[in-house]
Design an enzyme around this catalytic site. Sequence first.
Site, PDB file in Angstrom:
ATOM      1  N   GLU A   1       0.887  -1.176   0.000  1.00  0.00           N
ATOM      2  CA  GLU A   1       0.000   0.000   0.000  1.00  0.00           C
ATOM      3  C   GLU A   1       0.915   1.213   0.000  1.00  0.00           C
ATOM      4  O   GLU A   1       1.456   1.592   1.035  1.00  0.00           O
ATOM      5  CB  GLU A   1      -0.880  -0.008   1.268  1.00  0.00           C
ATOM      6  CG  GLU A   1      -1.759  -1.229   1.435  1.00  0.00           C
ATOM      7  CD  GLU A   1      -2.933  -1.234   0.461  1.00  0.00           C
ATOM      8  OE1 GLU A   1      -3.164  -0.224  -0.224  1.00  0.00           O
ATOM      9  OE2 GLU A   1      -3.607  -2.276   0.386  1.00  0.00           O
TER      10      GLU A   1
ATOM     11  N   CYS B   1      -2.537   9.524   2.338  1.00  0.00           N
ATOM     12  CA  CYS B   1      -2.195   8.862   1.071  1.00  0.00           C
ATOM     13  C   CYS B   1      -3.281   9.069   0.033  1.00  0.00           C
ATOM     14  O   CYS B   1      -2.995   9.223  -1.146  1.00  0.00           O
ATOM     15  CB  CYS B   1      -1.937   7.383   1.308  1.00  0.00           C
ATOM     16  SG  CYS B   1      -3.299   6.542   2.118  1.00  0.00           S
TER      17      CYS B   1
HETATM   18  P1  NAD Z   1       8.241   5.171   4.594  1.00  0.00           P
HETATM   19  O1  NAD Z   1       8.261   4.390   3.352  1.00  0.00           O
HETATM   20  O2  NAD Z   1       9.329   6.144   4.832  1.00  0.00           O
HETATM   21  O3  NAD Z   1       8.214   4.222   5.873  1.00  0.00           O
HETATM   22  C1  NAD Z   1       7.179   3.275   6.093  1.00  0.00           C
HETATM   23  C2  NAD Z   1       7.678   2.193   7.021  1.00  0.00           C
HETATM   24  O4  NAD Z   1       8.688   1.440   6.350  1.00  0.00           O
HETATM   25  C3  NAD Z   1       8.304   2.708   8.310  1.00  0.00           C
HETATM   26  O5  NAD Z   1       7.896   1.879   9.367  1.00  0.00           O
HETATM   27  C4  NAD Z   1       9.792   2.548   8.039  1.00  0.00           C
HETATM   28  O6  NAD Z   1      10.567   2.387   9.210  1.00  0.00           O
HETATM   29  C5  NAD Z   1       9.806   1.283   7.209  1.00  0.00           C
HETATM   30  N1  NAD Z   1      10.987   1.109   6.365  1.00  0.00           N
HETATM   31  C6  NAD Z   1      11.819   2.035   5.854  1.00  0.00           C
HETATM   32  N2  NAD Z   1      12.781   1.466   5.098  1.00  0.00           N
HETATM   33  C7  NAD Z   1      12.553   0.139   5.122  1.00  0.00           C
HETATM   34  C8  NAD Z   1      13.188  -0.981   4.509  1.00  0.00           C
HETATM   35  N3  NAD Z   1      14.239  -0.847   3.717  1.00  0.00           N
HETATM   36  N4  NAD Z   1      12.680  -2.211   4.742  1.00  0.00           N
HETATM   37  C9  NAD Z   1      11.577  -2.363   5.518  1.00  0.00           C
HETATM   38  N5  NAD Z   1      10.946  -1.339   6.130  1.00  0.00           N
HETATM   39  C10 NAD Z   1      11.419  -0.095   5.930  1.00  0.00           C
HETATM   40  O7  NAD Z   1       6.812   5.898   4.600  1.00  0.00           O
HETATM   41  P2  NAD Z   1       6.241   6.919   5.670  1.00  0.00           P
HETATM   42  O8  NAD Z   1       6.934   8.233   5.481  1.00  0.00           O
HETATM   43  O9  NAD Z   1       6.224   6.305   7.019  1.00  0.00           O
HETATM   44  O10 NAD Z   1       4.728   7.052   5.208  1.00  0.00           O
HETATM   45  C11 NAD Z   1       4.300   7.958   4.243  1.00  0.00           C
HETATM   46  C12 NAD Z   1       4.037   7.252   2.938  1.00  0.00           C
HETATM   47  O11 NAD Z   1       3.096   6.215   3.155  1.00  0.00           O
HETATM   48  C13 NAD Z   1       3.420   8.130   1.868  1.00  0.00           C
HETATM   49  O12 NAD Z   1       4.025   7.848   0.634  1.00  0.00           O
HETATM   50  C14 NAD Z   1       1.965   7.698   1.860  1.00  0.00           C
HETATM   51  O13 NAD Z   1       1.301   7.930   0.644  1.00  0.00           O
HETATM   52  C15 NAD Z   1       2.088   6.256   2.154  1.00  0.00           C
HETATM   53  N6  NAD Z   1       0.843   5.711   2.681  1.00  0.00           N
HETATM   54  C16 NAD Z   1       0.143   4.857   1.900  1.00  0.00           C
HETATM   55  C17 NAD Z   1      -1.073   4.357   2.358  1.00  0.00           C
HETATM   56  C18 NAD Z   1      -1.881   3.402   1.521  1.00  0.00           C
HETATM   57  O14 NAD Z   1      -2.752   2.763   2.061  1.00  0.00           O
HETATM   58  N7  NAD Z   1      -1.619   3.259   0.245  1.00  0.00           N
HETATM   59  C19 NAD Z   1      -1.544   4.719   3.621  1.00  0.00           C
HETATM   60  C20 NAD Z   1      -0.791   5.584   4.386  1.00  0.00           C
HETATM   61  C21 NAD Z   1       0.409   6.072   3.918  1.00  0.00           C
END
Ligand code: NAD
Length: 505
Positions: free
Chosen positions: A248, A282
């Site tokens: 997602e 998002c």
């Molecule tokens: P992010 O990708 O920076 O981090 C998300 C999670 O991934 C965090 O817990 C982070 O610690 C972890 N992470 C980071 N690097 C990783 C790796 N290499 N391997 C595994 N895990 C890792 O995103 P964010 O800044 O926390 O969230 C914002 C983003 O999320 C925006 O792009 C938003 O659109 C998206 N989002 C999508 C939805 C949806 O349902 N499609 C919902 C909410 C947010």
Amino acid sequence: MTEAPVAARPVEAAPETLQSLNPATGELVAEFPIDDATAVATAVGRARAALPTWRDLGFDGRRKALLRWASQLINNADELSDLVHRENGKPAEDAFLELMLTLEHIDWAAKNAKKVLSPQKVKPGLFMANHEAVIERRAYGVVGVIGPWNYPLYTPNGSIAYALAAGNTVVFKPSEYTVAIGRYYVEAFAKANPELPAGVLSVVFGYGETGAALVKSEIDKIAFTGSTPTGKRIMAAAAERMTPLVLECGGKDAAIVAADADVDAAAEAIAWSAIQNSGQTCVGTERVYVEEAVYDTFLTAIRAKLVGVAPGSHDSASYGPMTMPAQVDVVRKHIEDALSRGGRALLGSTESVRAPFIDPVVLVDTPEDSLAVTEETFGPTVTVRAVKSIDEAVELTNASEFGLASMVFSKSSGMAIARRLRAGATSVNAPLSFAAISALPFGGVGASGFGRIHGADGLREFAYPHAIARQRYAIPGMALLTFGRKSSTVAMIKKVITFRHGRHS
Ligand code: NAD
């Protein structure tokens, strides 16, 4: 595409611990040890050990456990809303609404898992009429859930509640920006269900490295919600063990306002969808395409809706601060890029960025190839553009690499326009309604990811189909799948098959 700050650490954190700070004030909310690969493996081992107990509860037992959890959460709603306000920054009232939607999903998953996932008999077909055919759906096992910070309850819950209801156990890695909320949510499950082993739902803490360790660990499925660049990294890492996953990811959602729309209602909905939660949604609107005939009326209306809307950390604030400090620069860059390339600010300016808060910004005449139109901004800004026709609006909406959600405003043709949009969800004549209807699946296409949470599809996402065909009796002379079959039988079958499939012109 903006590079995600995957290894970004909240400021002032010592390397060996994770400090969660109030984004509005910088005050310490909580401090956590960081879970390394060994700690993650231990958590996954506990989750695996808990599987038989959780599985043996069956749908009815799991339903009760999940509903007890929902009660535990709502009966402590004020405490939890306050924690969400302090750690994520959003107003406590918004935090409560997020909790409300979270509970609705726990309730739906708990009450519908039995109906959706119970064994299903299917017709065996003419040539296998002597068979019973059944689809049984099995939980994957241990599901690793990695979540973001913008909706720290609602978003990971869409994976967690549905995975649990389907019979999986879960190891949850919340965002480094909302660790205390993640812990509270998981501890509430244990408090509501003290007789269950700790591994049914557990939590690990850390930055991207901890998430990466979870992806590499011996889990059976990954459910990731976060940015598209991180999603791609996780997909690549998951390939090593061929761990299935649901992604997602980000969005660049558009709203279309047709000439026959209730323009005032459209402006109200779009203003809220774009700006609430400081634009850190998002499925929040980031682009608007308005038919020429109502363009000026729309601009006047959206401006009026946003005058007086302001961020802050006090009770009467319309929305909170930017939760993640690094995102402030992204938002500033998008506004500067738009203005330097012929865009005009209908509301706000670069001065609107006064970290950690950003005032609402409405950009018009922004070129379609500017950053504010092509990349996810994730701030309280929105671009508005006039279009000659609905065809043009649809074309521009679908031109994005993202395909998460969209909105349409039209009195007569909302559904027809919605059907032409490349997106996982669309709301017609209201903002983001699909996200509040538990029975609807949630997820995107293209760079927004794949797989679904919520609804029946969300339950099926966390159980794989096991097809079982049982021969009830042998038909004499009809043993086609043996070396002993007779040519006369095949000749007879050939006639039947020709009659059956050869009549259509
Ligand atoms: P992010 O990708 O920076 O981090 C998300 C999670 O991934 C965090 O817990 C982070 O610690 C972890 N992470 C980071 N690097 C990783 C790796 N290499 N391997 C595994 N895990 C890792 O995103 P964010 O800044 O926390 O969230 C914002 C983003 O999320 C925006 O792009 C938003 O659109 C998206 N989002 C999508 C939805 C949806 O349902 N499609 C919902 C909410 C947010």
